[in-house]
Design an enzyme around this catalytic site. Structure first.
Site, mmCIF file in Angstrom:
data_model
loop_
_atom_site.group_PDB
_atom_site.id
_atom_site.type_symbol
_atom_site.label_atom_id
_atom_site.label_comp_id
_atom_site.label_asym_id
_atom_site.label_seq_id
_atom_site.Cartn_x
_atom_site.Cartn_y
_atom_site.Cartn_z
ATOM 1 N N ARG A 45 0.765 -1.237 -0.062
ATOM 2 C CA ARG A 45 0.015 -0.148 -0.128
ATOM 3 C C ARG A 45 0.891 1.258 0.129
ATOM 4 O O ARG A 45 2.093 1.026 0.058
ATOM 5 C CB ARG A 45 -1.026 0.052 1.203
ATOM 6 N N GLY A 46 0.418 2.439 -0.185
ATOM 7 C CA GLY A 46 0.964 3.737 -0.172
ATOM 8 C C GLY A 46 0.953 4.066 -1.760
ATOM 9 O O GLY A 46 1.544 2.948 -2.559
ATOM 10 N N ALA A 47 0.864 4.952 -2.289
ATOM 11 C CA ALA A 47 0.611 5.232 -3.677
ATOM 12 C C ALA A 47 1.782 5.003 -4.455
ATOM 13 O O ALA A 47 1.603 4.358 -5.498
ATOM 14 C CB ALA A 47 0.276 6.918 -3.746
ATOM 15 N N ARG A 85 -7.477 -0.323 -6.619
ATOM 16 C CA ARG A 85 -7.635 0.772 -5.697
ATOM 17 C C ARG A 85 -7.987 1.864 -6.581
ATOM 18 O O ARG A 85 -7.195 2.339 -7.566
ATOM 19 C CB ARG A 85 -6.676 0.938 -4.723
ATOM 20 N N GLN A 192 -2.107 2.451 9.880
ATOM 21 C CA GLN A 192 -0.620 2.495 9.068
ATOM 22 C C GLN A 192 0.420 3.395 10.022
ATOM 23 O O GLN A 192 1.679 2.864 9.814
ATOM 24 C CB GLN A 192 -0.729 3.210 7.906
ATOM 25 N N ASP A 233 -2.020 10.905 -2.218
ATOM 26 C CA ASP A 233 -2.515 9.922 -3.186
ATOM 27 C C ASP A 233 -2.948 10.475 -4.352
ATOM 28 O O ASP A 233 -2.572 9.715 -5.480
ATOM 29 C CB ASP A 233 -3.631 8.973 -2.489
ATOM 30 N N ASN A 243 -5.151 12.414 0.754
ATOM 31 C CA ASN A 243 -4.394 11.611 1.399
ATOM 32 C C ASN A 243 -5.423 10.795 2.459
ATOM 33 O O ASN A 243 -6.410 10.957 2.332
ATOM 34 C CB ASN A 243 -3.412 12.330 2.259
ATOM 35 N N LYS A 244 -4.555 9.965 3.180
ATOM 36 C CA LYS A 244 -5.216 9.016 4.112
ATOM 37 C C LYS A 244 -6.179 9.861 5.024
ATOM 38 O O LYS A 244 -5.841 10.964 5.586
ATOM 39 C CB LYS A 244 -4.184 8.417 5.178
#
Ligand code: MRU
Length: 341
Positions: A45-47, A85, A192, A233, A243-244
């Protein structure tokens, strides 16, 4: 620094981010469908990291595809990976890059096409590490010495091919000799911050304090926060930042308390086709991520749940967007365009 993702003779190997920090395990994806599943299930995960995974997934899929039907197989591989995603634009950026390369290889022997796609996927990974180091170099001078940096989610080595974006800025500030420590929001519901950021920074010996998300205001008011640095993101043309989820809250708190709020991201996270952040698709994830913690119910059965994985921080809260090409500041319509030339 941990290896987030690697191409090996066995397949695409990734550290399993659903198992950290208690278990350091690696997953080997032997087919492109397994890569797609790993992205969807957040094993990776993570862009930027999912961009690298998607590029490797395309190359892996083509390596195994029936050569007589390659165009159709290629399209199906790209489509499967693109459906994993929706929010991080790096996923689509990486798939488009592989599509452009594939189109340019038309007519070449299939073995050469396979080799070139594999080399490109590995290049995406290598470039990402170099890009993150450049983001770090550009961002480090902005970090106040002797203060604390607050970060949300994990925008570190684990979220990229290595070094990280937001955590790359922190790493670079420390490499410059600045005395900075980190406050990591735990980042409910997927944790996270607690599971990944704290683990990753501990590996590097960077002093890190974990707080729950709802403590950010309390500490922001205390005067010890030098700045906030988060990842992204997708960034729209006007500088709005997806973002998150929880990032927006932190940004508002930062502005209220006069704390600079920086976003660190590669230019592949810019989506200048979208005029503003309202147009960014926000992923909705399973209710069980909210009602359960490590498989244990924390809410009564039947509880109604919303679980948007990301939120959008309006550009007016963003002090600067730190990229590998420089730092953009408001007005972002102009500065972002100028940045990518
Ligand atoms: O749902 P995740 O864990 O993929 O979300 C990750 C983030 O929001 C990160 O901050 C972002 O992708 C930047 S990573 C360098």
């Amino acid at each position: 620094m941990v290896e987030t993702i690697e191409w090996t003779s066995q397949g695409v190997v990734m550290i399993d981010q659903t198992r950290l920090p208690l278990h350091e395990e690696y997953v080997t994806c032997r087919t492109y469908e397994e890569v797609a599943r790993a992205i969807k299930d957040m094993i990776i995960r993570g862009a930027p990291a999912i961009g690298v995974a998607a590029a490797m997934g395309v190359a892996l899929g083509v390596e195994q595809a029936d050569a007589r039907d390659l165009d159709a197989r290629f399209a199906a591989i790209c489509e499967t990976l693109a459906k994993t995603r929706p929010t991080a634009v790096n996923l689509f950026w990486a798939i488009d890059r592989m599509k452009r390369l594939y189109a340019s290889l038309r007519g070449l022997p299939v073995e050469e096409i396979r080799a070139r796609l594999k080399a490109e996927a590995q290049l995406v990974r290598e470039e990402d590490i170099a890009i993150n180091r450049a983001i770090g170099r550009n961002g480090a001078p902005l970090v106040p010495d002797g203060k604390t940096v607050l970060t949300h989610c994990n925008a570190g080595a684990l979220a990229t091919a290595g070094y990280g974006t937001a955590l790359g800025v922190i790493r670079a500030a420390r490499e410059m000799g600045k005395q900075v420590d980190v406050f990591a929001d735990e980042t409910r519901p997927f944790l996270q911050g607690a599971r990944l950021t704290v683990w990753e920074l501990q590996q590097d010996g960077i002093p890190t304090t974990l707080i729950t998300d709802n403590m950010a205001g309390h500490f922001m008011k205390s005067g010890r926060m030098g700045c906030v640095v988060v990842g992204a993101d997708r960034i729209a043309a006007n500088g709005d930042v997806a973002n998150k989820v929880g990032t927006y809250t932190v940004a508002v708190l930062a502005k209220e308390n006069g704390v600079p709020f920086f976003v660190a991201a590669p230019v592949s996270t810019l989506d200048l086709t979208l005029a503003n952040g309202d147009l960014i698709p926000i992923e909705q994830r399973a209710a069980s991520e909210v009602t359960q913690v490590f498989g244990q119910m924390v809410a009564p059965p039947g509880t109604a749940v919303e679980n948007p994985a990301f939120d959008v921080t309006p550009a007016r809260y963003v002090t600067g967007i730190i990229t590998e090409k420089g730092v953009a500041q408001a007005p972002y319509e102009e500065s972002l365009k100028k940045l990518i030339g």
